[in-house]
Scaffold this active site. Structure first.
Site, PDB file in Angstrom:
ATOM      1  CD  GLU A  86      -3.090   0.973   2.144  1.00 58.31           C
ATOM      2  OE1 GLU A  86      -3.399  -0.135   2.621  1.00 58.31           O
ATOM      3  OE2 GLU A  86      -3.630   2.038   2.482  1.00 58.31           O
ATOM      4  CE  LYS A 279      -6.382  -1.876   5.025  1.00 60.46           C
ATOM      5  NZ  LYS A 279      -5.601  -0.939   4.198  1.00 60.46           N
ATOM      6  CG  ASP A 295       1.444 -16.303  11.305  1.00 63.04           C
ATOM      7  OD1 ASP A 295       0.691 -15.633  10.589  1.00 63.04           O
ATOM      8  OD2 ASP A 295       1.203 -17.469  11.645  1.00 63.04           O
ATOM      9  CG  HIS A 392      -4.653   6.744   0.149  1.00 64.90           C
ATOM     10  ND1 HIS A 392      -5.400   5.655  -0.123  1.00 64.90           N
ATOM     11  CD2 HIS A 392      -4.066   6.513   1.333  1.00 64.90           C
ATOM     12  CE1 HIS A 392      -5.293   4.781   0.858  1.00 64.90           C
ATOM     13  NE2 HIS A 392      -4.481   5.285   1.754  1.00 64.90           N
TER      14      HIS A 392
HETATM   15  C1  MEV Z   1      -6.332   2.781   4.511  1.00 63.87           C
HETATM   16  O1  MEV Z   1      -5.473   1.719   4.226  1.00 63.87           O
HETATM   17  C2  MEV Z   1      -6.490   2.952   6.001  1.00 63.87           C
HETATM   18  C3  MEV Z   1      -7.487   4.009   6.447  1.00 63.87           C
HETATM   19  O2  MEV Z   1      -8.767   3.754   5.859  1.00 63.87           O
HETATM   20  C4  MEV Z   1      -7.551   3.910   7.942  1.00 63.87           C
HETATM   21  C5  MEV Z   1      -8.616   4.791   8.572  1.00 63.87           C
HETATM   22  O3  MEV Z   1      -9.664   5.077   7.917  1.00 63.87           O
HETATM   23  O4  MEV Z   1      -8.422   5.162   9.742  1.00 63.87           O
HETATM   24  C6  MEV Z   1      -7.067   5.366   5.985  1.00 63.87           C
END
Ligand code: MEV
Length: 442
Positions: A86, A279, A295, A392
């Site tokens: 990413e 995430k 792992d 991003h």
């Molecule tokens: C993207 O990989 C992760 C985010 O969506 C985490 C979040 O929304 O806090 C930017």
């Protein structure tokens, strides 16, 4: 009846034969063979190590091995090795690291290193009789597993508790041998599973040969013996803090600390947001765990279970403002290792540990937690200010340019044009087509 369409004994084929299979299946040309080999190493020793990590390899699958400096952890400056596909994750981590390094950095504390496993079995006898006899069995079970645990015990680890649980609410006549372990610098999955399988064998022997059970009672059925990736006893705390006044006006946001705390509060109370929030934490944790050969599926499973420990899935991190001080913190379970497994064989995993100054498993737990909190901070910072897409997509632009196979000149022109714009694949493609058409018509 055997299914004739099934391919049997595939793993016995060598790499050439596996590629032959793909060529035939997909109707490819021979060129694909050389193309697949371009991703492999010329160093045959290294290539053998990679091939032996898994089964049926036909090539190597590359990911960038990155570094992010400026992580101040318990007063020591660290560079983190990171592997992720990413594009924005490493940039975000680097930015968060530098930001907090100027505000005292990250602090960590290990609150436990216990790992667990269970032998699941069924036994039809009287549960009270087994409860009374079990303390007497414990010694034999421990002694029988000593062949496996001796080396770990000599280093200060091994089995730390061995309990019997009767759980008829799950299945009739169902029990667990619930075992806790200390595995020191090893993640210990193989060690734990070997011990558990040995305990299962000894248990069967006790029922069959101890002379304490009737013919009917001798019958014990082992369902399975396996470690648990639920590791709430192996925990690390991480936090960072600074005066609220230092955050006021950050990225043009007057009430940054308050807005940040509200964003975390939402993740603590709304499952849809909590999953994405967590995430973002795992973006950092996974990148560091993959780099160090750990792992990451085990880590993910344990962390998500912990996030739901109160019966509702919620944010792992917590933010608060108290007496003019902003504090951002998290406590998570992590079961990791710095010896054995992939860490011992993958040259880049070994190098990643070297970049971290060859940490102990406890130190690595701290670094992983820091990577998680830093990644979470960076994501929320972007979300409550510029939005996530700007950063991003800027990183994503280079991926788009690779996909569009642009020349060096076109790359420079496109990067300049999109420097202050939100990027999308179609907009970049349209811009490129327009430029190319203009050139051919002029
Ligand atoms: C993207 O990989 C992760 C985010 O969506 C985490 C979040 O929304 O806090 C930017």
């Amino acid at each position: 009846m055997q299914n004739k369409k099934l391919i049997r004994g595939f793993s016995k084929r060598n790499k050439e034969e596996r590629i032959d299979f793909l060529i035939e299946r997909l109707g490819l040309t021979e060129q694909i063979r050389n193309w697949l080999y371009t991703f492999e190493s010329d160093d045959s020793d290294f290539q053998r190590i990679i091939d032996e990590l898994s089964e049926n390899p036909v090539s190597n699958y590359h990911m960038p091995f990155c570094i992010a400096p400026n992580f101040l952890v318990n007063g020591v400056s660290r560079t983190f090795p990171l592997v992720t596909e990413e594009s924005s994750v490493v940039a975000a981590l680097g930015k968060a690291a530098a930001f907090w390094a100027e505000r005292g950095g990250f602090h960590t504390e290990i609150t436990g290193t216990e790992k667990k496993g269970q032998v699941h079995f069924k036994w039809k006898g009287n549960p009270e009789k087994l409860a009374v006899l079990f303390p007497g069995f414990r010694e034999k079970l421990m002694a029988d597993s000593f062949g496996i645990t001796a080396r770990m015990e000599a280093r200060g680890g091994g089995i730390t508790s061995l309990e019997l649980r009767y759980l008829p609410e799950i299945l009739p006549d169902y029990y667990q041998l619930d075992v806790s372990f200390e595995t020191l610098d090893a993640m210990g999955a193989n060690f734990i599973n070997s011990v558990l399988e040995k305990l299962a064998e000894s248990l069967l022997q006790i029922f069959a040969e101890s002379g304490l059970f009737s013919a009917e009672e001798k019958d014990c059925e082992i369902i399975m013996a396996i470690l648990s990736n639920h590791t709430p006893g192996s925990r690390v705390k991480v936090w960072t803090e600074c005066p609220v006044s230092e955050l006021a006006g950050l990225d043009g946001t007057a009430n940054f600390a308050e807005k940040f705390t509200e964003a975390v509060h939402i993740a603590q109370n709304d499952v849809s947001r909590a999953v994405t929030h967590n995430k973002g934490i795992l973006n950092g944790i996974d990148a560091l765990s993959i780099a160090t050969g750990n792992d990451f599926r085990a880590i993910e499973a344990g962390v998500h279970a912990f996030a739901a420990r109160n019966g509702k899935y919620a944010s792992l991190s917590h933010s608060e403002i108290s007496n003019g001080q902003f504090r951002f913190e998290m406590e998570i379970p992590l079961a990791v290792g710095v010896v054995g497994g992939t860490t011992a064989v993958h040259p880049l995993a070994k190098f990643a540990l070297r970049i971290l100054d060859d940490p102990s498993a406890k130190e690595l737990m701290g670094y992983l937690a820091v990577a998680g909190l830093a990644s979470n901070f960076a994501a929320i910072r972007a979300l409550i200010t510029s939005g996530i897409q700007r950063g991003h997509m800027k990183m994503h632009l280079s991926n788009i340019l690779s996909q569009l196979q642009v020349s060096e000149n076109e790359r420079a022109e496109i990067q300049k044009h999109f420097a202050d714009k939100t990027v999308s694949y179609s907009e970049v493609e349209n811009f490129l087509n327009k430029k190319r058409n203009a050139k051919t018509t002029s």
